[in-house]
Scaffold this active site. Structure first.
Site, short mmCIF file in Angstrom:
data_model
loop_
_atom_site.label_atom_id
_atom_site.label_comp_id
_atom_site.label_asym_id
_atom_site.label_seq_id
_atom_site.Cartn_x
_atom_site.Cartn_y
_atom_site.Cartn_z
N ALA A 170 36.96 -1.49 -5.50
CA ALA A 170 38.31 -1.45 -6.08
C ALA A 170 38.35 -2.23 -7.39
CB ALA A 170 39.33 -2.01 -5.09
N TYR A 171 37.52 -3.28 -7.51
CA TYR A 171 37.44 -4.07 -8.75
C TYR A 171 36.85 -3.22 -9.88
CZ TYR A 171 36.14 -7.97 -11.86
OH TYR A 171 35.99 -8.82 -12.94
N HIS A 172 35.78 -2.50 -9.57
CA HIS A 172 35.17 -1.63 -10.59
C HIS A 172 36.16 -0.56 -11.04
CE1 HIS A 172 30.77 -2.79 -10.50
NE2 HIS A 172 31.28 -3.52 -9.52
#
Ligand SMILES: NC(=O)c1ccc[n+]([C@@H]2O[C@H](COP(=O)([O-])OP(=O)(O)OC[C@H]3O[C@@H](n4cnc5c(N)ncnc54)[C@H](OP(=O)(O)O)[C@@H]3O)[C@@H](O)[C@H]2O)c1
Length: 261
Positions: A170-172
């Protein structure tokens, strides 16, 4: 037209810069950079008291600390307006605050994934408030979003295996999206004299990061070491100031060469 000197171009005297997450690892160094360059800093934290303490510790006078939580869209507009009322004007917005996520692709729930992307919603809401405010003043504005090398390249699974969860999918997704939101807003707001750029750090682990992971990241870095928070100070003042007056919609990567491989 007389040519501005390099000192004039980087000088933020007379400008007010809002930096969110200004009590954090990178945010505190960038807040000091903005203050050292002459800006009045509006430093925010989810905790008003913590923000006020950090603002008071900045070099120079007149800095203000305020509460701001960009993950609460129903109250963030009021928080922005209250903070604006306290300082009178805002010229620069650094969307640095970040609600982190510990879960990688193996464990993240759909709800956690969606919530993490909500960071982008908060940055957008704040950016539009800044845009509307400077347009109403007929003044130039600069918005900086914090991306990441991990918005540009995939994770490096070997750094995390057996040590800690990997960098979250989700960060990427979030960081890649922010680099592109930068382009979108820059195009719409170019003629409003509101510049939008992204600052993408590479690996700048804080002291809290697992030592084994940091060691492995160092072996992958072309420079063989991690970044120090002060190594973002020049870049944030550049993006905030007239030194970058013809730059918008871009992503500035400070990563010790990580994405150069
Ligand atoms: N460190 C790195 O290696 C690295 C690499 C690439 C990109 N970045 C990006 O750089 C930025 C700063 O990272 P950092 O390493 O300095 O992280 P950090 O030390 O965790 O600082 C982030 C700050 O964000 C604030 N925050 C958390 N939730 C928030 C919310 N809902 N609304 C507003 N603020 C909130 C927190 O401050 P309060 O608790 O005071 O609210 C926290 O101190 C982030 O956007 C991060 O993704 C960092």
């Amino acid at each position: 037209m007389s040519e501005a000197t390099i000192q004039q171009l980087f000088d933020l005297t007379g400008k007010t810069a809002l930096i969110s997450g200004g009590t954090g690892h990178l945010g505190s160094a960038m807040a000091r950079a903005l203050a050292e360059a002459g800006a009045r800093v509006l430093l925010t934290s989810r905790d008003e008291h913590r923000a006020q303490e950090a603002a008071a510790a900045l070099p120079g006078k007149g800095h203000v600390g305020a509460a701001l939580d960009h993950m609460q869209p129903d109250i963030v507009e009021k928080q922005f307006r209250d903070a604006l009322a306290a300082v009178g004007q805002i010229d620069v917005l650094v969307n640095n605050g970040h609600e982190a996520l510990g879960n990688d692709w193996t464990t993240v729930t759909a709800e956690q994934f969606t919530r993490h992307l909500g960071n982008a919603t908060g940055y957008f809401v704040l950016s539009r408030l800044l845009r509307d405010h400077v347009v109403q003043r007929n003044a130039p504005g600069s918005v900086v979003l914090l991306g990441s090398m991990y918005g540009q390249v995939a994770s490096y699974p070997d750094a995390y295996a057996g040590v800690c969860p990997g960098s979250p999918v989700a960060y990427h997704t979030l960081k890649g999206g922010l680099i592109h939101m930068t382009r979108h807003l820059a195009v719409y707001w170019g003629k409003d004299n509101v510049r939008v750029n992204c600052l993408s750090p590479g690996p700048f682990p804080s002291e809290k990061a697992p030592a084994a992971m940091v060691e492995r990241l160092c072996t992958k870095s072309p420079m063989g070491r991690m970044g120090h928070a002060e190594e973002l100070k020049g870049a944030i003042v550049f993006l905030a100031s007239a030194a970058s007056s013809y730059m918008t919609g871009q992503n500035l990567t400070i990563d010790g060469g990580w994405t150069a491989w």
